[in-house]
Design an enzyme around this catalytic site. Structure first.
Site, short mmCIF file in Angstrom:
data_model
loop_
_atom_site.label_atom_id
_atom_site.label_comp_id
_atom_site.label_asym_id
_atom_site.label_seq_id
_atom_site.Cartn_x
_atom_site.Cartn_y
_atom_site.Cartn_z
N HIS A 1 49.89 -36.16 57.69
CA HIS A 1 49.94 -37.14 58.78
C HIS A 1 48.84 -36.86 59.82
CE1 HIS A 1 52.46 -39.74 61.62
NE2 HIS A 1 51.57 -39.19 62.42
N GLU A 2 48.70 -35.59 60.20
CA GLU A 2 47.72 -35.23 61.24
C GLU A 2 46.28 -35.37 60.72
OE1 GLU A 2 48.79 -35.16 64.17
OE2 GLU A 2 50.86 -35.08 63.47
N HIS B 1 45.16 -38.84 60.85
CA HIS B 1 44.72 -39.27 62.19
C HIS B 1 43.24 -38.97 62.40
CE1 HIS B 1 48.11 -40.84 64.39
NE2 HIS B 1 48.88 -39.79 64.15
ZN ZN Z 1 50.92 -39.67 64.33
#
Ligand code: ZN
Length: 197
Positions: free
Chosen positions: A154-155, A158
Site C-alpha cells: 500500500h505504501e 503511494h
Molecule cells: Zn494510503
C-alpha cells in the site's frame, strides 16, 4: 513537541505523481529527519499503520510504517490469524523497490488516510521482498508476509502515484460506517462471493 501535518485527500495532484528518490545526503539532513518525526506524530494521531510522504504533500520516496498490537483491539483472534497480522515496530522505508511479489491473491478490506471514511476489498500479495534505505541511508532488505506485506504494498503504491482504489474490487467500495454496520461480522467468504465482479 508534537507536530501534525495535514493529510491530503484524493484529488490532490501530488497523490498521483511518481515520487522522486532521495540521495543519502538528503536522507541524513535535518529537514528529512524532522519530516520523519512530524510524519510519525501525524500517523500516531490519525491513527494509521502507514504514511507516505506524498500524503503530506511531498513527492519524495519516503514512507513510515508501524502496527502495534493496541491497534487490533477490535479484531478477534481468528480475524488476526486470517490476516496474519503481527506487531511491526516503527520504521522508515526510503527509495523502496519490490524485488519479489507473490500473486495478489489475498483479499481483505483496506483503508487509506487519504480516502478517509471509506474501505474496499483489495487483493494483495501474501509475500513480498523489498529493498530500501533506512533513515540512516543504510541498505535494508525486508522479507514480509501477511498484513505487513499488505502495508508495504500500500505504501510503496503511494510512492508511485497509485491508490488502493486502483486495485480494489470496485463493487466492494463502501463507507467505513456501512462496513461496520453491514459487513464487519460477515464471513470473508460470504463477502467475497457477494462482491465478486
Ligand atoms: Zn494510503
Amino acid at each position: 513537541m508534537t507536530m501534525l501535518l495535514k493529510l491530503l485527500q484524493v484529488g490532490e495532484p501530488v497523490l498521483r505523481d511518481r515520487a522522486r528518490p532521495l540521495s543519502s545526503e538528503e536522507i541524513i539532513s535535518d529537514p528529512i529527519q524532522e519530516l520523519i518525526s512530524s510524519m510519525r506524530d501525524t500517523l500516531r494521531d490519525a491513527p494509521g499503520v502507514g504514511l507516505a510522504a506524498p500524503q503530506v504533500g511531498l513527492p519524495i520516496q519516503l514512507a513510515i510504517i508501524e502496527d502495534p498490537p493496541e491497534y487490533w483491539t477490535e479484531l478477534s483472534a481468528s480475524e488476526l490469524a486470517a490476516r496474519e497480522r503481527t506487531a511491526v515496530p516503527f520504521h522508515i522505508i526510503i527509495n523502496p523497490r519490490i524485488t519479489f511479489a507473490g500473486e495478489p491473491s489475498l483479499e481483505f478490506f483496506e483503508g487509506c488516510l487519504s480516502l478517509s471514511g471509506f474501505t474496499a476489498l483489495v487483493p494483495r500479495s501474501r509475500e513480498i521482498t523489498v529493498e530500501c534505505l533506512d533513515e540512516r541511508a543504510e541498505m535494508k532488505t525486508i522479507r514480509a508476509s501477511g498484513w505487513y506485506a499488505r502495508i508495504l504494498q500500500h505504501e510503496i503504491d503511494h510512492l508511485n502515484g497509485t491508490i488502493y482504489i486502483d486495485r480494489m474490487r470496485t463493487r466492494s467500495f463502501m463507507s467505513l460506517d456501512n462496513y461496520k454496520r453491514n459487513w464487519k461480522s460477515e464471513s470473508l467468504e460470504e463477502i467475497r462471493k457477494k462482491f465478486s465482479n
